[in-house]
Write an enzyme that holds these catalytic residues in place. Structure first.
Site, short mmCIF file in Angstrom:
data_model
loop_
_atom_site.label_atom_id
_atom_site.label_comp_id
_atom_site.label_asym_id
_atom_site.label_seq_id
_atom_site.Cartn_x
_atom_site.Cartn_y
_atom_site.Cartn_z
N ARG A 50 0.84 -1.20 0.00
CA ARG A 50 0.00 0.00 0.00
C ARG A 50 0.87 1.25 0.00
O ARG A 50 2.01 1.22 0.45
CB ARG A 50 -0.92 0.03 1.23
CG ARG A 50 -1.89 -1.12 1.30
CD ARG A 50 -2.78 -1.03 2.52
NE ARG A 50 -3.65 -2.20 2.66
CZ ARG A 50 -4.50 -2.39 3.65
NH1 ARG A 50 -4.61 -1.49 4.61
NH2 ARG A 50 -5.24 -3.47 3.70
N SER A 153 -7.87 -1.08 1.19
CA SER A 153 -8.85 -1.30 2.25
C SER A 153 -9.46 0.03 2.68
O SER A 153 -9.94 0.79 1.86
CB SER A 153 -8.20 -2.05 3.42
OG SER A 153 -9.17 -2.45 4.37
N HIS A 154 -9.44 0.33 3.97
CA HIS A 154 -10.11 1.52 4.50
C HIS A 154 -9.22 2.75 4.47
O HIS A 154 -9.62 3.82 4.95
CB HIS A 154 -10.53 1.25 5.95
CG HIS A 154 -9.37 1.01 6.87
ND1 HIS A 154 -8.56 -0.09 6.74
CD2 HIS A 154 -8.87 1.73 7.89
CE1 HIS A 154 -7.61 -0.05 7.67
NE2 HIS A 154 -7.77 1.05 8.38
N ASP A 311 -16.14 -1.28 4.83
CA ASP A 311 -15.10 -0.40 4.33
C ASP A 311 -15.03 -0.47 2.81
O ASP A 311 -15.88 -1.09 2.16
CB ASP A 311 -13.76 -0.72 4.99
CG ASP A 311 -13.21 -2.06 4.56
OD1 ASP A 311 -14.00 -2.94 4.16
OD2 ASP A 311 -11.99 -2.27 4.63
N ASP A 313 -13.25 -1.94 0.44
CA ASP A 313 -13.27 -3.21 -0.29
C ASP A 313 -14.20 -4.23 0.36
O ASP A 313 -14.21 -5.40 -0.02
CB ASP A 313 -11.85 -3.78 -0.45
CG ASP A 313 -11.25 -4.24 0.86
OD1 ASP A 313 -11.46 -3.55 1.88
OD2 ASP A 313 -10.57 -5.29 0.88
N GLU A 399 -9.50 -7.68 15.73
CA GLU A 399 -9.94 -6.52 16.50
C GLU A 399 -10.33 -5.36 15.60
O GLU A 399 -11.19 -4.55 15.95
CB GLU A 399 -8.82 -6.11 17.46
CG GLU A 399 -9.05 -4.83 18.25
CD GLU A 399 -8.59 -3.59 17.50
OE1 GLU A 399 -9.02 -2.49 17.89
OE2 GLU A 399 -7.84 -3.72 16.52
N SER A 400 -9.72 -5.29 14.43
CA SER A 400 -9.99 -4.19 13.50
C SER A 400 -11.24 -4.42 12.66
O SER A 400 -11.39 -3.83 11.59
CB SER A 400 -8.79 -3.96 12.59
OG SER A 400 -8.44 -5.15 11.91
#
Length: 555
Positions: A50, A153-154, A311, A313, A399-400
């Site tokens: 990323r 992702s987010h 989010d 994706d 957790e995310s």
């Protein structure tokens, strides 16, 4: 101590925050990474490579090199089936898609792209890979499919991301990503001399480029993982905010196919994500676990029995309840586990509960009450892939707000995170119990104790992140945590003995973990207490002192 919160947090994004998309795209095409600068090299974190084209960390050369490396990896491993290629709605995803397809076609790879140029959620790609490979036999991976998901992702709108999923359908493990990363960087150092490429217009119409109906294949199979009849029968009123993400058109198809009372509160797609409320640090981030990013949907909670978001994706979920507003992701994971293992009679008796080292200890207590083995691993969904694939894991969660679980018959559903299925599970739970997940979590606290938690995030340089990731138990000269004797200091996960990329310290009534982010230039401290708020603050304060000492030596 606490995370510094921007005065813009939770407010509509001002125009000054919106990314200049034409400049971003120009930077993707025009700027070249310098392989001598570590931040500009290909680097696979917890979920792919990323970066931002402005920072020369996600540019055309990165994508061309990674795509060529994947083609060479496939050839080396005998992966001869089709490659499923998906993209999300970030601005950099479309040019990265074009670059990737140019390389895939030039290397003779049969590439499956979305019908009608539809956006593609990560779980739909995993689902497609597994559906194609189901029942196939032969040599190792011979004729099997794999995939690429183009998404950060987010992450904020100026970011791009690129992730490889091998034939098991999930995120590639470190052995695979290490090989691809090394080869891609070598290709960049050689100025792409060995990269094969076909012009995009020609590649788009090549005989090896085919369309796949990701949307209907995924949507039509949802009834095999969720009790859609119960949701429909209970007339659960649902609201969903796709947050401008790749699943934006999936929700209407789900509602129509299963005759659900499901309202989409925002169907807009815009690469600036101007409709978002600002996240904790003053940036736009499509994080469904953030109370700041989710402000719009939380304000609508009383219109629905249950509401949710995913989010960009669609591999993460956020659950909004009438009783508790946005339910913390740790709370919902505990509720989902408590419900699923009691309501999936066809799951194997030995199917375990997967959690990461930074997920709530409430999951430990719920798993013990269910008589289920706990499988605790480092952060990263790749650690769950094999267990979900063979059914030895019934559920894997992070957790995310990432999770996936088995089909109702105990077979594999997806081996990558799936935000859509956990979101709809909240409606199934509400339908079966007559209570929303927030109310059910309150019941868990009465049974297992009140759990207080917090997470602190702060900026960190690449050097500081490396220092924190290599912190060892021997460097921590401490015997107590917030007045309690320390029970363990871990640098490796109990479930699979893999390095956690940081440290976890536990005592009888609380714990903390510190680790660098695998996707952004920040570090995170997670803490939890089963006693009271001041005990949690003591844990966080002591944890911060340990992290500060470690980072200070990084200069």
């Amino acid at each position: 101590m606490s995370t510094p919160i921007s005065p813009l947090a939770g407010k509509p994004a001002p125009k000054s925050l919106l990314v200049d998309v034409p400049k971003l795209l120009a930077a993707y095409a025009d700027l070249r990474p310098d392989p001598a600068v570590p931040a500009q090299r290909v680097a696979f974190g917890t979920s792919g490579h990323r970066g931002s084209s402005f920072e020369r960390s996600f540019n055309e050369w990165h994508v061309l090199a990674i795509s060529q490396a994947i083609c060479e990896y496939r050839k080396d491993k005998g992966i001869a089936g089709p490659l499923y290629l998906g993209i999300d709605t970030h601005a950099l995803s479309q040019p990265a898609f074009e670059s990737a397809l140019e390389v895939l076609v030039a290397n003779g790879v049969e590439t499956m792209i979305a019908k009608d140029d539809e956006f593609t959620p990560t779980p739909a790609v995993s689902h497609a890979i597994l559906a194609y490979n189901r029942g196939r036999s032969g040599g190792p991976n011979a004729g099997f499919a794999d995939g690429i998901v183009i998404t950060p992702s987010h992450n904020p709108p100026d970011n791009g991301g690129f992730k490889y999923n091998p034939p098991n359908g999930g995120p590639a493990d470190t052995g695979v990503t290490g090989w691809i990363e090394t080869r891609a960087n070598a290709l960049i150092e050689a100025r792409l001399k060995d990269v094969r490429r076909t012009p995009f217009r020609q590649a788009r119409h090549a005989s090896t480029t085919r369309e796949h109906d990701f949307l209907n294949a995924y949507v039509s199979d949802l009834g095999n993982v969720l009790d859609m009849d119960a949701i429909r029968g209970a007339k659960i009123r649902m609201g969903v905010d796709p947050l401008g993400g790749a699943g934006v058109h999936y929700w209407a198809a789900i509602a129509e196919r299963y005759a659900l009372d499901l309202s989409i509160v925002n169907e807009e797609v815009d690469p600036t994500f101007h409709f978002m409320t600002v996240d904790w640090d003053g940036r736009i981030r499509m994080d469904p676990s953030s109370s700041y990013a989710m402000r719009n949907l939380v304000d609508l909670k009383d219109r629905f029995d249950i509401a949710f978001a995913c989010d960009t994706d669609h591999d993460r979920h956020g659950i909004v309840t009438r009783s508790a507003g946005l339910l913390p992701s740790n709370h919902y994971l505990a509720v989902a586990i408590h419900y699923l293992f009691r309501n999936r009679p066809k799951w194997g008796k030995a199917a375990a509960v997967g959690k990461t080292v930074v997920s709530t200890r409430m999951i430990d207590r719920v798993a013990a009450s269910l008589g289920r083995k706990l499988y605790e691993v480092p952060v990263g969904f790749k650690w769950y892939v094999e267990g979900l694939f063979d059914g030895s894991l019934g559920f894997g969660g992070e957790e995310s707000a990432g999770a996936s679980f088995l089909r109702r018959d105990g077979a594999v559903w997806t081996t990558d995170k799936d935000g859509i299925v956990p979101a709809l599970l909240a409606a199934e739970i509400t339908a079966h119990s007559g209570r929303d997940p927030g109310e059910i979590y309150r019941g868990l606290t009465r049974e297992f104790g009140e759990c207080l938690s917090d997470r602190v995030e702060a900026p960190a340089s690449a050097e500081q992140k490396q220092r924190l990731a290599k912190l060892s138990p021997q460097q921590l000269r401490i015997t107590q945590l917030a007045g309690e004797k320390i029970e363990s200091v871990l640098a490796r996960a109990p479930g699979n003995d893999a390095p956690i990329g940081g440290i976890k310290v536990t005592a009888a009534s609380g714990w903390f973990a510190a680790r660098p982010s695998g996707t952004e230039d920040i570090y995170k401290i997670y803490a939890e207490s089963f006693r009271r708020e001041d005990h949690l603050r003591d844990i966080l304060r002591e944890a911060q002192g340990i992290v500060d000492a470690a980072l200070a030596t990084a200069g």
